[in-house]
Motif scaffolding. Structure first.
Motif, short mmCIF file in Angstrom:
data_model
loop_
_atom_site.label_atom_id
_atom_site.label_comp_id
_atom_site.label_asym_id
_atom_site.label_seq_id
_atom_site.Cartn_x
_atom_site.Cartn_y
_atom_site.Cartn_z
N ARG A 17 0.79 -1.24 0.00
CA ARG A 17 0.00 0.00 0.00
C ARG A 17 0.81 1.28 0.00
O ARG A 17 0.26 2.37 -0.15
CB ARG A 17 -0.95 0.00 1.20
N ASP A 18 2.13 1.18 0.17
CA ASP A 18 2.95 2.39 0.13
C ASP A 18 4.00 2.26 -0.96
O ASP A 18 4.99 1.55 -0.80
CB ASP A 18 3.62 2.63 1.49
N PRO A 19 3.83 2.98 -2.08
CA PRO A 19 4.79 2.88 -3.18
C PRO A 19 6.16 3.46 -2.83
O PRO A 19 7.12 3.25 -3.57
CB PRO A 19 4.12 3.69 -4.30
N ALA A 20 6.26 4.20 -1.71
CA ALA A 20 7.55 4.78 -1.31
C ALA A 20 8.47 3.75 -0.69
O ALA A 20 9.67 4.01 -0.52
CB ALA A 20 7.32 5.93 -0.33
N ILE A 21 7.96 2.58 -0.34
CA ILE A 21 8.78 1.51 0.23
C ILE A 21 9.39 0.69 -0.90
O ILE A 21 8.68 0.12 -1.73
CB ILE A 21 7.94 0.61 1.15
N HIS A 22 10.72 0.62 -0.96
CA HIS A 22 11.40 -0.07 -2.05
C HIS A 22 12.00 -1.41 -1.64
O HIS A 22 12.46 -2.17 -2.50
CB HIS A 22 12.50 0.82 -2.63
N SER A 23 12.06 -1.68 -0.36
CA SER A 23 12.62 -2.96 0.09
C SER A 23 12.00 -3.34 1.41
O SER A 23 11.48 -2.50 2.15
CB SER A 23 14.14 -2.85 0.25
#
Length: 228
Positions: A17-23
């Motif tokens: 749900r959060d596209p800012a999380i990359h890993s």
């Protein structure tokens, strides 16, 4: 559910749900993840009536994240708090599955109730930034609360609420997947009311013009009859 499985579920929900999380590692820095770990421990202590220890664990979570979840609150699966600073969830709050809250949301009481005094939030609900839901009533499944709204009464399922106080705009009775739950594409009841008034005013204006035209025709006919 085991502790490791619960952590994996929390990581999956946040990444989804959060596209800012990359890993996955970034999730461990995320306020929602931290506060839910504290909440799960505090809630177990609360259920065992270790109230002081439960609040102690809970307050540690508040200091680290700025999110306050009372250990007595009941929260289902797939719960997600985006950013989260300023979120407050009261003791008798009940939250269903796949619920999303944004920063500044309050699920609180009115200060005048006893017993169950906080909201019950259904499944697949989104509550946008700064919204306040105050009192012991239910937010129906698949509903959306607009940013800055103040909700003081029950919300039917499949509804959208906006404004102060919150106003309900009913939607089609079908489940809304999480990707359709956003804070922007919300109806504007004030704009809709103004549009309706504008339409009604235009109809009245046209009717008056027609009546004036008919009156002029009648006057001409009367003059013609008199002259004849």
């Amino acid at each position: 559910m085991g502790f490791i499985k619960r952590i994996k579920e929390e990581i999956a929900v946040i990444r989804q749900r959060d596209p800012a999380i990359h890993s996955a590692m970034e999730v461990f820095l995320y306020p929602s993840f931290k506060v839910m770990l504290h909440y799960r421990i505090a809630h177990k202590l609360y259920l065992k009536k270790h109230y002081f220890l439960a609040r102690w664990v809970s307050q540690r979570g508040v200091r680290k994240t700025g999110i306050e979840i009372h250990p007595g609150a009941e929260i289902g699966k797939g719960f997600f708090i985006d950013h989260g600073n300023g979120v407050i969830i009261g003791e008798t709050t009940m939250i269903g599955d796949n619920v999303t809250l944004y920063q500044g949301v309050t699920l609180g009481g009115t200060g005048k109730e006893q017993g169950k005094r906080h909201p019950t939030v259904g499944n697949n609900v989104m509550i946008s930034a700064g919204a306040k839901v105050l009192g012991s009533f239910t937010i129906g499944d698949n509903s959306k609360i607009g940013a800055g709204s103040v909700v003081l009464e029950e919300v039917p399922p499949n509804s959208t609420v906006v404004g102060v106080p919150g106003r309900v705009v009913k939607r089609d009775n079908h489940a809304l997947p999480q990707e359709e739950l956003d804070q922007v594409n919300l109806p504007d009841p004030v704009k809709e009311d103004l549009s309706s008034l504008h339409h009604a005013n235009a109809e009245l204006t046209n009717r008056i013009i027609d009546l004036e035209r008919e009156l002029r025709v009648l006057k001409k006919q009367e003059k013609s009859d008199i002259g004849g």
